[in-house]
Write an enzyme that holds these catalytic residues in place. Structure first.
Site, short mmCIF file in Angstrom:
data_model
loop_
_atom_site.label_atom_id
_atom_site.label_comp_id
_atom_site.label_asym_id
_atom_site.label_seq_id
_atom_site.Cartn_x
_atom_site.Cartn_y
_atom_site.Cartn_z
N CYS A 60 -81.55 32.09 34.18
CA CYS A 60 -81.61 30.63 34.36
C CYS A 60 -81.06 29.92 33.12
CB CYS A 60 -83.06 30.23 34.63
SG CYS A 60 -83.39 28.46 34.53
N CYS B 217 -83.36 27.23 31.62
CA CYS B 217 -84.49 27.87 30.93
C CYS B 217 -84.11 28.19 29.49
CB CYS B 217 -84.91 29.14 31.65
SG CYS B 217 -85.51 28.90 33.34
#
Length: 331
Positions: A32, A35
């Protein structure tokens, strides 16, 4: 050393929810991108606010810990969950630091409450006279004037900025708005362990304090524990509604909203000075710049431990957008 715990099992996570008053969980995935972008912000917050058995920051890999992710209905990454006494009380989705800040502000108060219950001495003396911890555990260096409240939790902590700070000897600017009692220590093993800030090359500091809502400011409270190397502030200047921090030269060329000399007798036994503001000039405030011009006794360094804003907070605006208020405040 990182203040974030990486969860490796359901049992470990369940144990932390039982042993720590507050738990902040970052549900992420290694693939991600957002993230990865928000990870340093999360780490930085943890380095300032994590406290053993009181406030715990964890990261949970949703691919490796699918059972935990399913239990808490994680459908997007990153997702941040705030737990108090094992119960989820807030959820923030996405990699927007400003959204995460709303969680941080709640955490600051929870951290103060946890500190009062932990017996660590950071907030357990209670509220009396010139300061202490209120009913919620939030440490106060002095009582708020009648009719007004502590609105420090309206500070946009992630956007605060401090110029001329000694990074090697002092903590991050965010410690100034923390809910725990200052340790009063004169030195720390490392800058990350310090819960105060000191100036660097001279006695001047420039602190930018953006707010989440338009506020009316009545009193500014500053806590300072002087040391052999750093003194309390003496002359300060305040500038309202600047969209950014001021440079030192810019501040010298800009008319201050208010200029104050703090006398030695203004400091109470908590090390806090309550500075009344010209209320008519601080009616529609979206940000405040605090310029420490000089230190007491001509010291070459100045120290700040906590900063509190006392007044009234209005309706919250969209985070991160500052609109400069004109001359409608009057004299």
């Amino acid at each position: 050393m990182s203040k974030v715990t990486h969860i490796s099992s359901q049992t470990q996570f369940a144990g932390l929810l039982k042993s720590s008053k507050v738990v902040i969980a970052d549900f992420f995935a290694t693939w991600c991108g957002p993230c990865k972008m928000i990870a340093p912000v999360f780490e930085n917050i943890a380095s300032q606010l994590a406290r053993d058995n009181a406030v715990t920051f964890v990261k949970i890999d949703t691919d490796a810990q699918k059972d935990i992710a399913a239990k808490y209905r994680i459908t997007a990454m990153p997702t941040f969950l705030l737990f108090r006494d094992g119960n989820e009380i807030e959820r923030v989705q996405g990699a927007d630091p400003r959204k995460l800040e709303s969680l941080v502000n709640k955490l600051v108060k929870e951290a103060g409450s946890a500190g009062g219950a932990s017996g660590s001495g950071s907030g357990g003396e209670g509220s009396s006279g010139s300061g202490g911890a209120d009913a919620g555990g939030w440490w106060t260096g002095a009582a708020a004037p009648r009719g007004y409240t502590d609105i420090t939790d309206n500070v946009e902590v992630l956007r605060t900025e401090l110029l001329n700070v000694d990074d090697a000897a002092a903590g991050n600017v965010r410690v100034l708005f923390g809910g725990s009692r200052p340790t009063g220590k004169s030195e720390a093993l490392s800058a990350s362990a310090a819960d105060w800030v000191e100036s660097d090359t001279d006695e001047q500091l420039m602190l930018f304090i953006p707010l989440q809502s338009i506020a009316k400011l009545h009193t500014l409270q500053i806590t300072s524990n002087p040391t052999d190397d750093a003194a309390r502030p003496e002359l300060i200047k305040l500038y309202s509604n600047s969209p950014h921090n001021l440079g030192f030269d810019e501040a010298e060329d800009t008319l201050a909203t208010q200029e104050i000399t703090i006398k030695p007798t203004d400091w109470n036994d908590q090390g806090t000075a309550s500075i009344p503001l010209k209320f008519v000039k601080f009616q529609n405030i979206t940000s405040l710049v605090l310029f420490v011009v000089s230190a007491q006794d001509g010291a070459e360094k100045v120290r700040l431990d906590r900063v509190r804003l006392i007044g009234e907070a209005g309706e919250k605006r969209e985070m991160g957008k500052l609109e400069k208020i004109g001359d409608e405040q009057g004299e």
